[in-house]
Write an enzyme that holds these catalytic residues in place. Structure first.
Site, PDB file in Angstrom:
ATOM      1  CB  SER A  46      -0.875   0.038   1.255  1.00 32.90           C
ATOM      2  OG  SER A  46      -0.100   0.425   2.379  1.00 32.90           O
ATOM      3  CG  ASP A  47       1.450   5.849  -1.340  1.00 34.67           C
ATOM      4  OD1 ASP A  47       2.410   5.950  -0.547  1.00 34.67           O
ATOM      5  OD2 ASP A  47       1.283   6.637  -2.289  1.00 34.67           O
TER       6      ASP A  47
END
Ligand SMILES: *[C@@H]1O[C@H](CO)[C@@H](O)[C@H](O)[C@H]1NC(C)=O
Ligand SMILES: *[C@@H]1O[C@H](CO)[C@@H](O)[C@H](O)[C@H]1NC(C)=O
Ligand SMILES: *[C@@H]1O[C@H](CO)[C@@H](O)[C@H](O)[C@H]1NC(C)=O
Ligand SMILES: *[C@@H]1O[C@H](CO)[C@@H](O)[C@H](O)[C@H]1NC(C)=O
Ligand SMILES: *[C@@H]1O[C@H](CO)[C@@H](O)[C@H](O)[C@H]1NC(C)=O
Ligand SMILES: *[C@@H]1O[C@H](CO)[C@@H](O)[C@H](O)[C@H]1NC(C)=O
Length: 791
Positions: free
Chosen positions: A301-302
């Site tokens: 994920s960012d």
């Protein structure tokens, strides 16, 4: 993600005082230490076993909580099994960069800092993209061997630079999907690929070709290109994107990165796409990236994108639902700590099962094993001999210079005033807020460079310089320094104005609202032009396009150069171009729009124009409005001419596979034309995707200077193609060196169903029947695509 420069991985260190020098050696901790017989006996440490078996063995030894603790970037140690903590977060956008897992200092005070990718992309030289990747991974491995870096680098950024205002355009390879795809493929391969010799001669383990030099990550999937504009920020932005635009603009770089670059990680973005957060999108992560493209790696994920699902946007009703949304969608690693905090309760509450955790962790452990992180002492592995001596070598720094040289774009050169001869132009006025900058040249996601050569320093090696800043900084709020600048301009044989932007104007979390030069910069230029009749050359140091129409059309401006953010050696490259020691050959990787473009909403994601609303569309493939400079624009100190030397007379596809054109409403064809060519074929159809041909192009250098030149091959769809087709699209490029008065041939391998096809509204790519046009510069070649019974 955003890096807090203050965050550093704290490594335990032993400091030994030797005579007067203090030598600090990071204590390198690694799993599967050969000196520890207990640990060595574990099957997961057995290099002779297939990775799958080693991963399974390790999983079977872990408790649920231990597993969950591995699903975040700061993965906890499992000291009872001799496994140290691991920091997954390293950055290497254009050199090993300051990031949580990278620890500059001691024997490695800095690393080679290349230009920002937007400038590197302007070289249109895939060999360069690959070589930069190789240097960065060599320096990353070297730092790893002495405990100063992990091996998982979250680079490159291959989002399409869709809107000129985007603060992160500097990080990308530009607006074109083919260029971005090629950049992704070659940069990732340069980072990840292990020297074949090293494997065959030294690798007695089962790893073989799956071994990774370092792990790379293509980010941020997908349709992420708004940071903070007009009150809309990336965490809350819900991008409304058509299937057609996803298929032929936003997703191709990611697909190439996975399928051709064999990247070992993909990052999902902060934004939503059509209502669904990308990190919670099963169709995107599992159906598309993992299954259809066959990702062999992990999805991250960012940073904090999982927390955002719950805390910021209420997409998930509970924290545990957020955990379930992402793990079930196919995300494996959370940059952040949310999964470690709420993972166990998500299992307890029945939102996920241990099997979901195992799936994610297997993907993570597999990449760690491919990197050798479970093979004991890194200095006894392939690349184990790399160390501080291999960082900032002369060869690496030379490549940083070459990258800047190759990317620089000459936009204007009235009366061939450039290159300046140093015997004629002995005294130069060097003016502007970017004339003597250091940090500005390395943009964002920067490391600590080996050294800097500022533009002023570069120019000083050719001429006597009179320096004046002109503006205190790029914001240039007042004109108080302008007089001093006009004074030096009036005394010099020529003036170089180095103006533009920096991270205070375009950056992560900061999109622009104007395309004009900030503050009084334009005033500075006008005043300088009034103060001298000698040549004035403008050097634009910035990533995002700037509306410099005033300078383009003003005859008193002799030359304009775009130099992006050119990296540690940028000043040397600029000076070598200005004085003709390097003949510029870069070409713009983005369209330069006029200021009026800012009237359209940045968050309108449509690529295609809309005649009804007057929306002009985006990028050279679709945009219908006026430009300041166009995609691919770029002059040289010589001239080139082109011709087609070979191409097939026609392409024929099997009639049995075609579909009638009525489905596409192609109008205006004669009946004969309709019969022969009014059809389309689904690009993924086996009879279509196997088609290929070669095109040969002759490039002649008709001017008086040798030069390297990027040949850009475009395809134009047939007349009468649906109105939502691109006007033209890049289908190949090759950079070649051509000596003056000579000719070179370059050939392109074209797969018509991939390269000449266009996306239908439903996102399916189709090859249209009819006469396509291939073009290079002024040269054109008409290529009919016909259906035939024989095939
Ligand atoms: C492992 O992590 C625990 C918990 O953070 C910490 O207390 C311990 O010191 C660590 N052990 C090692 C060997 O780093
Ligand atoms: C690999 O083998 C070659 C030749 O056998 C040797 O020169 C080289 O040093 C070895 N490299 C490593 C990392 O062991
Ligand atoms: C130019 O920048 C360098 C590096 O920051 C600095 O040392 C030097 O003094 C500056 N030169 C002038 C003329 O200001
Ligand atoms: C430049 O000179 C022209 C003509 O001499 C004058 O009209 C204009 O105002 C001057 N511009 C500036 C910025 O000084
Ligand atoms: C290139 O050709 C054009 C047109 O013939 C000419 O005006 C120009 O000066 C040439 N440029 C160079 C650099 O030779
Ligand atoms: C492409 O880049 C490589 C690496 O810098 C360089 O050696 C080569 O000459 C470049 N090609 C051209 C045509 O400039």
């Amino acid at each position: 993600m955003e890096i807090n420069i203050g965050i550093k991985l704290i490594l335990s260190r032993f400091c030994i005082v030797i005579a007067l020098a203090i030598v600090c050696t990071a204590q390198t901790q690694y799993a599967c230490d050969a000196k520890d017989p207990t640990v060595q006996a574990y099957a997961f440490c057995n290099m002779a076993l297939p990775i799958r078996d080693r991963v399974e063995d390790l999983l079977a030894r872990l408790t649920l909580q231990e597993k969950i603790n591995q699903l975040v970037n700061g993965a906890a140690n499992i000291s009872r099994l001799g496994i140290p903590a691991y920091q997954w977060w390293q950055e290497a956008l254009h050199g090993v960069a300051v990031s949580p897992g990278v620890n500059f200092g001691g024997l490695v005070p800095g690393a080679t800092s290349f230009p920002l990718p937007l400038l590197t992309a302007a070289s249109f030289n895939a060999t360069l993209f690959y070589k930069i990747g190789q240097v960065v991974s060599t320096e990353g491995r070297a730092m790893h061997n002495i405990g100063r870096s992990g091996l998982t680098f979250w680079s490159p950024n291959v989002n399409i630079f869709r809107d000129p205002r985007w603060g992160r355009g500097q990080e990308t390879p530009g607006e074109d999907p083919y260029l971005s795809s090629t950049f992704a493929t070659f940069y990732v391969r340069g980072l990840q690929e292990v020297d074949a010799l090293l494997i065959s001669t030294n690798d007695s383990t089962s790893l073989g070709p799956s071994r990774l030099k370092v792990s790379s990550c293509c980010k941020h999937m997908t349709a992420y290109d708004v940071d903070n504009w007009n009150g809309i920020d990336r965490y809350h932005f819900d991008a409304q994107v058509t299937a057609q635009d996803l298929a032929d603009t936003f997703n191709p770089p990611f697909q190439s990165c996975v399928e051709d670059g064999h990247v070992s990680s993909v990052m999902c973005s902060y934004n939503r796409v059509n209502g669904v957060p990308t990190c919670a999108d099963y169709n995107l992560l599992t159906n598309t990236v993992r299954n259809s493209w066959s990702l062999n790696g992990y999805i991250v994920s960012d940073c904090d994108a999982v927390r955002v699902l719950f805390d910021d946007t209420n997409y998930a009703a509970t924290a545990e639902d957020a955990v379930a949304d992402v793990l079930r969608a196919g995300m494996d690693l959370n940059c952040g700590s949310f999964l470690a905090e709420h993972g166990l309760s998500a299992v307890t509450k029945g939102k996920i099962t241990e099997a979901d955790v195992n799936t994610a962790l297997s993907n993570l452990l597999t990449v760690q094993m491919r990197l050798g992180l479970f093979d004991g002492d890194p200095t006894r592995q392939p690349y184990g001999e790399l160390g501080p001596k291999d960082v900032c070598t002369n060869e690496h720094q030379q490549l940083a210079l070459e990258a800047a040289q190759q990317g620089i774009v000459l936009l204007k050169n009235d009366a061939n005033i450039l290159p300046l001869s140093s015997s004629k132009f002995r005294t130069l006025a060097v003016i502007g807020p970017n004339a003597n900058v250091t940090n500005t040249m390395i943009g964002n996601y920067a490391g600590i460079p080996c050294k800097y050569i500022t533009p002023l320093a570069g120019l000083q090696s050719y001429a006597t310089t009179l320096y004046a800043q002109g503006c205190a900084n790029v914001a240039c709020k007042d004109g108080s320094l302008i007089n001093a600048a006009t004074n030096v301009a009036s005394e010099a044989d020529a003036t170089i104005l180095i103006i533009g932007l920096d991270q205070s104007q375009e950056a992560e979390t900061l999109d622009r609202t104007s395309l004009l030069l900030p503050g009084q910069q334009q005033q500075l230029i006008y005043n300088v032009l009034n103060a001298t009749t000698n040549p004035v050359v403008i050097v634009i140091m910035a990533a995002g396009p700037i509306d410099v129409s005033f300078a383009k059309t003003d005859p008193r401006v002799s030359g304009i150069l775009w130099v992006g953010y050119p990296g540690q050696a940028g000043g040397a490259a600029i000076a070598q171009v200005i004085f003709g020691d390097y003949n510029p050959g870069g070409r713009l990787p983005v369209t330069w729009y006029p200021q009026s473009f800012t009237q359209i909403s940045m968050v309108d994601m449509h690529m295609r124009p809309n005649e009804v609303t007057g929306y002009p569309g985006r990028t050279y493939r679709f945009y219908t409005g006026p430009t300041v400079y166009h995609f691919g624009e770029g002059l040289s100190y010589t001239n080139y001419s082109y011709g087609f030397s070979s191409a097939p007379a026609q392409i024929s596809v099997s009639k049995a596979s075609t579909q009638p054109c009525s489905a596409l409403q192609i109008a205006g064809l004669t009946q004969a034309e309709e019969e022969a060519s009014c059809f389309h074929i689904i690009a993924s159809d086996a009879s279509c995707s196997s088609l290929k041909f070669q095109v040969g192009i002759k490039v002649s250098n008709t001017g008086s200077m040798d030069g390297s030149h990027a040949v850009l091959l475009f395809a134009v769809p047939p007349a009468g193609a649906p109105s939502d087709s691109p006007k033209k699209q890049l289908i190949g490029f090759r950079s070649v060196h051509v000596k003056t008065g000579t000719e070179r041939k370059v050939s392109f391998n074209i797969r018509p169903c991939k390269d000449l096809s266009t996306a239908r509204e439903d996102g399916e790519r189709v090859l249209l029947g009819g006469t396509h046009t291939l073009s290079v510069g002024d040269a054109q070649f008409r290529l009919p695509v016909l259906s035939s019974l024989e095939r």
